[in-house]
Design a protein around this motif. Structure first.
Motif, PDB file in Angstrom:
ATOM      1  N   ALA A   1       6.730   4.699   2.963  1.00  0.00           N
ATOM      2  CA  ALA A   1       7.633   4.497   1.833  1.00  0.00           C
ATOM      3  C   ALA A   1       8.145   3.060   1.826  1.00  0.00           C
ATOM      4  O   ALA A   1       8.359   2.459   2.880  1.00  0.00           O
ATOM      5  N   GLY A   2       8.322   2.514   0.627  1.00  0.00           N
ATOM      6  CA  GLY A   2       8.851   1.160   0.520  1.00  0.00           C
ATOM      7  C   GLY A   2       7.918   0.095   1.031  1.00  0.00           C
ATOM      8  O   GLY A   2       8.366  -0.948   1.519  1.00  0.00           O
ATOM      9  N   CYS A   3       6.612   0.339   0.922  1.00  0.00           N
ATOM     10  CA  CYS A   3       5.587  -0.632   1.348  1.00  0.00           C
ATOM     11  C   CYS A   3       5.587  -0.885   2.852  1.00  0.00           C
ATOM     12  O   CYS A   3       5.129  -1.936   3.311  1.00  0.00           O
ATOM     13  N   LYS A   4       6.091   0.054   3.615  1.00  0.00           N
ATOM     14  CA  LYS A   4       6.114  -0.106   5.071  1.00  0.00           C
ATOM     15  C   LYS A   4       4.832   0.441   5.680  1.00  0.00           C
ATOM     16  O   LYS A   4       4.008   1.051   5.001  1.00  0.00           O
ATOM     17  N   ASP A   5       4.678   0.232   6.982  1.00  0.00           N
ATOM     18  CA  ASP A   5       3.518   0.758   7.688  1.00  0.00           C
ATOM     19  C   ASP A   5       3.573   2.275   7.752  1.00  0.00           C
ATOM     20  O   ASP A   5       4.646   2.880   7.686  1.00  0.00           O
ATOM     21  N   GLY A   6       2.405   2.883   7.897  1.00  0.00           N
ATOM     22  CA  GLY A   6       2.305   4.314   8.097  1.00  0.00           C
ATOM     23  C   GLY A   6       1.651   4.614   9.428  1.00  0.00           C
ATOM     24  O   GLY A   6       1.216   3.697  10.133  1.00  0.00           O
ATOM     25  N   PRO A   7       1.560   5.888   9.814  1.00  0.00           N
ATOM     26  CA  PRO A   7       0.951   6.239  11.108  1.00  0.00           C
ATOM     27  C   PRO A   7      -0.477   5.724  11.272  1.00  0.00           C
ATOM     28  O   PRO A   7      -0.907   5.428  12.382  1.00  0.00           O
ATOM     29  N   ARG A   8      -1.193   5.609  10.163  1.00  0.00           N
ATOM     30  CA  ARG A   8      -2.588   5.155  10.211  1.00  0.00           C
ATOM     31  C   ARG A   8      -2.764   3.767   9.612  1.00  0.00           C
ATOM     32  O   ARG A   8      -3.898   3.315   9.428  1.00  0.00           O
ATOM     33  N   TYR A   9      -1.673   3.089   9.291  1.00  0.00           N
ATOM     34  CA  TYR A   9      -1.764   1.825   8.568  1.00  0.00           C
ATOM     35  C   TYR A   9      -0.818   0.791   9.157  1.00  0.00           C
ATOM     36  O   TYR A   9       0.360   1.085   9.394  1.00  0.00           O
ATOM     37  N   ARG A  10      -1.342  -0.398   9.398  1.00  0.00           N
ATOM     38  CA  ARG A  10      -0.508  -1.521   9.842  1.00  0.00           C
ATOM     39  C   ARG A  10      -0.808  -2.746   8.995  1.00  0.00           C
ATOM     40  O   ARG A  10      -1.961  -3.171   8.879  1.00  0.00           O
ATOM     41  N   HIS A  11       0.254  -3.301   8.409  1.00  0.00           N
ATOM     42  CA  HIS A  11       0.135  -4.505   7.589  1.00  0.00           C
ATOM     43  C   HIS A  11       0.535  -5.712   8.432  1.00  0.00           C
ATOM     44  O   HIS A  11       1.675  -5.809   8.893  1.00  0.00           O
ATOM     45  N   VAL A  12      -0.395  -6.614   8.641  1.00  0.00           N
ATOM     46  CA  VAL A  12      -0.129  -7.874   9.328  1.00  0.00           C
ATOM     47  C   VAL A  12       0.215  -8.896   8.250  1.00  0.00           C
ATOM     48  O   VAL A  12      -0.652  -9.333   7.493  1.00  0.00           O
ATOM     49  N   LYS A  13       1.488  -9.242   8.167  1.00  0.00           N
ATOM     50  CA  LYS A  13       1.975 -10.070   7.065  1.00  0.00           C
ATOM     51  C   LYS A  13       1.679 -11.539   7.337  1.00  0.00           C
ATOM     52  O   LYS A  13       2.473 -12.276   7.908  1.00  0.00           O
TER      53      LYS A  13
ATOM     54  N   VAL B   1       0.863  -1.179   0.000  1.00  0.00           N
ATOM     55  CA  VAL B   1       0.000   0.000   0.000  1.00  0.00           C
ATOM     56  C   VAL B   1       0.901   1.232   0.000  1.00  0.00           C
ATOM     57  O   VAL B   1       1.684   1.440   0.924  1.00  0.00           O
ATOM     58  N   ALA B   2       0.805   2.004  -1.042  1.00  0.00           N
ATOM     59  CA  ALA B   2       1.679   3.163  -1.229  1.00  0.00           C
ATOM     60  C   ALA B   2       1.282   4.314  -0.317  1.00  0.00           C
ATOM     61  O   ALA B   2       0.165   4.338   0.221  1.00  0.00           O
ATOM     62  N   PRO B   3       2.170   5.300  -0.124  1.00  0.00           N
ATOM     63  CA  PRO B   3       1.788   6.528   0.576  1.00  0.00           C
ATOM     64  C   PRO B   3       0.645   7.215  -0.178  1.00  0.00           C
ATOM     65  O   PRO B   3       0.492   7.018  -1.376  1.00  0.00           O
ATOM     66  N   PRO B   4      -0.193   7.993   0.507  1.00  0.00           N
ATOM     67  CA  PRO B   4       0.009   8.477   1.870  1.00  0.00           C
ATOM     68  C   PRO B   4      -0.474   7.547   2.986  1.00  0.00           C
ATOM     69  O   PRO B   4      -0.091   7.742   4.128  1.00  0.00           O
TER      70      PRO B   4
END
Length: 208
Positions: free
Chosen positions: A59-71, A52-55
């Motif tokens: 960056a680099g498919c990492k988590d954001g302040p409002r987004y967490r990816h459970v792999k 999931v790209a910014p915003p």
């Protein structure tokens, strides 16, 4: 108001196109909710290659302040299992005072029942789901026997049951217009959010 949104994506081989559509549209979905002055967070349960790209994402498919990816790889029929079994990985991202929304994306049905999910979810604490939840479905349903629609594997009846029980919305996974799906879904999720606060208006003094 605040809303926490937990997605799972069935990333089995038959879901490659649908997975791509989720990645393409998730930022617009989040932007709409944010534009409603809602404090939102998004949890995504799905395979490590989901990006999931910014915003929303970092960056680099990492988590954001409002987004967490459970792999966590989600198969054809174990989406509800994965929500329960991965809770410790996204538990700290939930807030106690928010509305909770689940969104299922799959072309198959669950091997666990809606009753099982409700029972297991009720066991989760800190913050848990004591105030309830809303369940939305992007699944197979329609007039094609057993499959629901042309590209469905099986009708997602368990997810449809949860959606009906909680007042969520449903969309056909076989639809080709996922922008429209995400636009309507974002509006439905935003409408579930709690008001940011409430005030008790005192009665006027006697004689005033």
């Amino acid at each position: 108001g605040g809303v926490d949104i937990i997605w799972f994506i069935d990333t089995s081989g038959s879901m490659n196109q649908e997975t791509a559509w989720v990645q393409q549209n998730l930022n617009d979905f989040a932007s709409y909710i944010g534009a409603q002055n809602l404090d939102y967070r998004v949890v995504m349960i799905g395979k490590s290659s989901l990006c999931v790209a910014p915003p929303l994402g970092g960056a680099g498919c990492k988590d954001g302040p409002r987004y967490r990816h459970v792999k966590e790889t989600v198969g054809s029929t174990n989406g509800l299992d994965k929500i329960i079994s991965t809770y410790s990985k996204w538990q700290s991202f939930l807030r106690a005072d928010t509305t909770k929304n689940f969104i299922a994306v799959t072309d198959d049905n669950s091997r666990k029942s809606a009753a099982w999910f409700n029972t297991e979810l009720a066991k989760l604490k800190n913050p848990g789901f004591a105030d309830g939840f809303v369940f939305h479905s992007i699944v197979a349903y329609g007039n094609v026997p057993k499959k629901g629609c042309a590209t469905g594997a099986r009708i997602g009846q368990v997810y449809l049951d949860l959606t009906a029980q909680t007042g969520g919305v449903k969309f056909p996974v076989c639809d080709q217009d996922w922008k429209s799906i995400f636009d309507k879904l974002a509006k439905s999720v935003a409408q579930t959010a709690k008001a940011p606060c409430s005030y008790t208006i005192p009665a006027p003094p006697t004689g005033k």
